[in-house]
Design a protein around this motif. Structure first.
Motif, PDB file in Angstrom:
ATOM      1  N   ALA A  98     -20.446   3.548   1.695  1.00 52.06           N
ATOM      2  CA  ALA A  98     -21.355   4.095   2.957  1.00 52.06           C
ATOM      3  C   ALA A  98     -22.563   3.532   3.574  1.00 52.06           C
ATOM      4  N   GLU A  99     -23.049   2.598   2.797  1.00 50.44           N
ATOM      5  CA  GLU A  99     -23.917   1.689   3.147  1.00 50.44           C
ATOM      6  C   GLU A  99     -23.402   0.687   4.339  1.00 50.44           C
ATOM      7  N   ILE A 100     -22.259  -0.094   3.632  1.00 57.21           N
ATOM      8  CA  ILE A 100     -21.684  -1.032   4.136  1.00 57.21           C
ATOM      9  C   ILE A 100     -21.129  -0.552   5.684  1.00 57.21           C
ATOM     10  N   GLU A 101     -20.431   0.534   5.578  1.00 57.74           N
ATOM     11  CA  GLU A 101     -20.012   1.308   6.852  1.00 57.74           C
ATOM     12  C   GLU A 101     -21.194   1.510   8.042  1.00 57.74           C
ATOM     13  N   ARG A 102     -22.459   1.703   7.428  1.00 59.98           N
ATOM     14  CA  ARG A 102     -23.671   2.108   8.308  1.00 59.98           C
ATOM     15  C   ARG A 102     -23.958   0.588   9.142  1.00 59.98           C
ATOM     16  N   TRP A 103     -23.762  -0.463   8.101  1.00 57.23           N
ATOM     17  CA  TRP A 103     -24.276  -1.712   8.476  1.00 57.23           C
ATOM     18  C   TRP A 103     -22.942  -2.250   9.718  1.00 57.23           C
ATOM     19  N   ALA A 104     -21.928  -1.996   9.159  1.00 59.54           N
ATOM     20  CA  ALA A 104     -20.780  -2.599  10.068  1.00 59.54           C
ATOM     21  C   ALA A 104     -20.682  -1.865  11.389  1.00 59.54           C
ATOM     22  N   GLY A 105     -21.278  -0.674  11.258  1.00 61.04           N
ATOM     23  CA  GLY A 105     -21.135   0.077  12.595  1.00 61.04           C
ATOM     24  C   GLY A 105     -22.034  -0.747  13.760  1.00 61.04           C
ATOM     25  N   ARG A 106     -22.812  -1.566  13.528  1.00 58.85           N
ATOM     26  CA  ARG A 106     -23.443  -2.038  14.448  1.00 58.85           C
ATOM     27  C   ARG A 106     -22.962  -3.494  14.993  1.00 58.85           C
ATOM     28  N   LEU A 107     -21.335  -3.816  14.502  1.00 55.01           N
ATOM     29  CA  LEU A 107     -20.746  -4.927  14.822  1.00 55.01           C
ATOM     30  C   LEU A 107     -19.710  -4.562  15.828  1.00 55.01           C
ATOM     31  N   SER A 108     -19.331  -5.623  16.701  1.00 50.86           N
ATOM     32  CA  SER A 108     -18.049  -5.358  17.453  1.00 50.86           C
ATOM     33  C   SER A 108     -17.003  -5.770  16.788  1.00 50.86           C
ATOM     34  N   SER A 109     -16.961  -6.462  15.493  1.00 49.98           N
ATOM     35  CA  SER A 109     -15.842  -7.000  14.889  1.00 49.98           C
ATOM     36  C   SER A 109     -15.623  -6.154  13.545  1.00 49.98           C
ATOM     37  N   PRO A 110     -14.395  -6.179  13.243  1.00 49.97           N
ATOM     38  CA  PRO A 110     -14.241  -5.406  11.953  1.00 49.97           C
ATOM     39  C   PRO A 110     -14.990  -6.041  10.717  1.00 49.97           C
ATOM     40  N   THR A 111     -15.049  -5.369   9.627  1.00 53.62           N
ATOM     41  CA  THR A 111     -15.788  -5.930   8.530  1.00 53.62           C
ATOM     42  C   THR A 111     -14.787  -5.833   7.092  1.00 53.62           C
ATOM     43  N   VAL A 152     -14.333 -17.266  11.871  1.00 55.24           N
ATOM     44  CA  VAL A 152     -13.479 -16.194  11.820  1.00 55.24           C
ATOM     45  C   VAL A 152     -13.948 -15.133  12.486  1.00 55.24           C
ATOM     46  N   GLN A 153     -13.156 -14.135  13.036  1.00 55.28           N
ATOM     47  CA  GLN A 153     -13.494 -12.925  14.032  1.00 55.28           C
ATOM     48  C   GLN A 153     -13.616 -11.796  13.380  1.00 55.28           C
ATOM     49  N   PHE A 154     -14.248 -11.799  11.962  1.00 56.65           N
ATOM     50  CA  PHE A 154     -14.488 -10.467  11.312  1.00 56.65           C
ATOM     51  C   PHE A 154     -15.985 -10.790  10.539  1.00 56.65           C
ATOM     52  N   ALA A 155     -16.275  -9.618  10.062  1.00 57.87           N
ATOM     53  CA  ALA A 155     -17.628  -9.841   9.335  1.00 57.87           C
ATOM     54  C   ALA A 155     -17.090  -9.786   7.816  1.00 57.87           C
ATOM     55  N   ILE A 156     -17.787 -10.142   6.821  1.00 57.27           N
ATOM     56  CA  ILE A 156     -17.444  -9.732   5.302  1.00 57.27           C
ATOM     57  C   ILE A 156     -18.655  -9.362   5.007  1.00 57.27           C
ATOM     58  N   TYR A 157     -18.769  -8.368   3.960  1.00 58.48           N
ATOM     59  CA  TYR A 157     -19.840  -7.737   3.375  1.00 58.48           C
ATOM     60  C   TYR A 157     -19.472  -8.017   1.561  1.00 58.48           C
ATOM     61  N   PRO A 158     -20.220  -8.662   0.734  1.00 57.07           N
ATOM     62  CA  PRO A 158     -19.604  -8.980  -0.579  1.00 57.07           C
ATOM     63  C   PRO A 158     -20.067  -7.853  -1.335  1.00 57.07           C
ATOM     64  N   HIS A 159     -19.879  -7.923  -2.701  1.00 53.55           N
ATOM     65  CA  HIS A 159     -20.098  -7.171  -3.793  1.00 53.55           C
ATOM     66  C   HIS A 159     -20.186  -5.746  -3.652  1.00 53.55           C
ATOM     67  N   LEU A 160     -19.125  -5.421  -2.993  1.00 53.52           N
ATOM     68  CA  LEU A 160     -18.692  -3.975  -2.951  1.00 53.52           C
ATOM     69  C   LEU A 160     -18.998  -3.237  -4.439  1.00 53.52           C
ATOM     70  N   ASP A 161     -19.779  -1.975  -4.247  1.00 53.16           N
ATOM     71  CA  ASP A 161     -19.552  -1.198  -5.559  1.00 53.16           C
ATOM     72  C   ASP A 161     -20.526  -1.830  -6.544  1.00 53.16           C
ATOM     73  N   HIS A 162     -21.326  -2.918  -6.312  1.00 55.58           N
ATOM     74  CA  HIS A 162     -21.931  -3.501  -7.455  1.00 55.58           C
ATOM     75  C   HIS A 162     -23.188  -2.684  -8.095  1.00 55.58           C
ATOM     76  N   PRO A 163     -22.922  -2.368  -9.235  1.00 54.93           N
ATOM     77  CA  PRO A 163     -24.164  -1.515  -9.741  1.00 54.93           C
ATOM     78  C   PRO A 163     -25.460  -1.459  -9.607  1.00 54.93           C
ATOM     79  N   ASP A 164     -25.856  -3.124  -9.281  1.00 54.16           N
ATOM     80  CA  ASP A 164     -27.268  -3.423  -9.165  1.00 54.16           C
ATOM     81  C   ASP A 164     -27.669  -3.737  -7.709  1.00 54.16           C
ATOM     82  N   MET A 165     -26.730  -3.301  -6.822  1.00 51.03           N
ATOM     83  CA  MET A 165     -26.873  -3.469  -5.337  1.00 51.03           C
ATOM     84  C   MET A 165     -26.627  -2.254  -4.612  1.00 51.03           C
ATOM     85  N   PRO A 166     -27.491  -1.475  -4.512  1.00 53.52           N
ATOM     86  CA  PRO A 166     -27.272   0.005  -3.765  1.00 53.52           C
ATOM     87  C   PRO A 166     -26.696  -0.283  -2.382  1.00 53.52           C
ATOM     88  N   ASP A 167     -27.289  -1.498  -1.661  1.00 58.23           N
ATOM     89  CA  ASP A 167     -26.513  -1.414  -0.358  1.00 58.23           C
ATOM     90  C   ASP A 167     -25.318  -1.833  -0.395  1.00 58.23           C
TER      91      ASP A 167
END
Length: 219
Positions: free
Chosen positions: A177-190, A158-173
């Motif tokens: 806001a953290e996902i947006e920072r990570w996704a900013g390095r990619l050329s594909s939507p996340t 697929v031509q997009f990225a996936i970042y799982p576990h959005l807002d999971h209480p045990d996963m600060p990353d």
């Protein structure tokens, strides 16, 4: 190949209905192969793999009531004759790809030859967490546990990225806001998806199945 890319497996009725729709028949009439490979990159990998296989994992996958279920361990496939596993792969209804380190999983998908076969399969690819991340655009610093895998080395179904576990209480990353920072390095939507959400892909058409929260970042 049809894809149902989840964060935490088939966790609600909407996701189960989407899976049945992709399969074209009840789960009880379908065969599946389970891939636990991604789990082995973690210190408790053997325990994670066992729970994935026996259906006690927090991500519902193997225990959905399949007609038949087998385990396909990618790390052994380079030593196995193709005729001993490729026919079974081609005839299975669903390929269940468990979570763990997506970079590690990408590497073994390529080394095993599975990556080359995936586009030609009629199976439904059901990913969980790292199993979903691996088929898209993977950032080269996803979690730092293993050798970096750049976007060009991702499987690219697929031509997009996936970042799982959005807002999971045990996963600060997994905070948005953290996902947006990570996704900013990619050329594909996340797609940032929580554990009640999945991305469905059929013939290149993408839609979101959710009883929770999701965000499209960088579109």
């Amino acid at each position: 190949m049809k894809l149902l890319l989840t964060s935490c497996g088939i966790t609600n009725a909407s996701l189960r209905n989407a899976l049945v729709d992709l399969l074209g028949k009840p789960i009880s009439e379908c065969s599946a192969l389970l891939i636990p490979t991604a789990a082995y990159s973690f210190p408790d990998g053997p325990d994670l793999a066992l729970r994935l296989i026996d259906g006690t994992a927090t991500s519902p996958l193997s225990g959905l009531g399949w007609k038949s279920l087998g385990v396909l361990e990618l790390s052994v496939l380079p030593t196995v004759r193709l005729e001993n596993w490729v026919p079974r792969l081609r005839e299975t209804d669903a390929l269940l790809v468990g979570g763990g380190d997506p970079m590690f999983l990408c590497r073994w998908m390529r080394r095993s030859g599975l990556a080359d076969l995936l586009p030609s399969l009629d199976s439904v690819y059901v990913g969980v967490s790292g199993g979903s991340v691996a088929v898209g655009a993977v950032g080269d610093d996803y979690d730092g546990r293993d050798e970096p895998v750049g976007v060009a080395e991702a499987i690219g179904l697929v031509q997009f990225a996936i970042y799982p576990h959005l807002d999971h209480p045990d996963m600060p990353d997994a905070a948005l806001a953290e996902i947006e920072r990570w996704a900013g390095r990619l050329s594909s939507p996340t797609y940032a998806i929580d554990d009640q959400t999945a991305i469905r892909v059929v013939d290149g058409e993408v839609d979101v199945i959710s009883e929770g929260r999701w965000e499209l970042v960088g579109a």
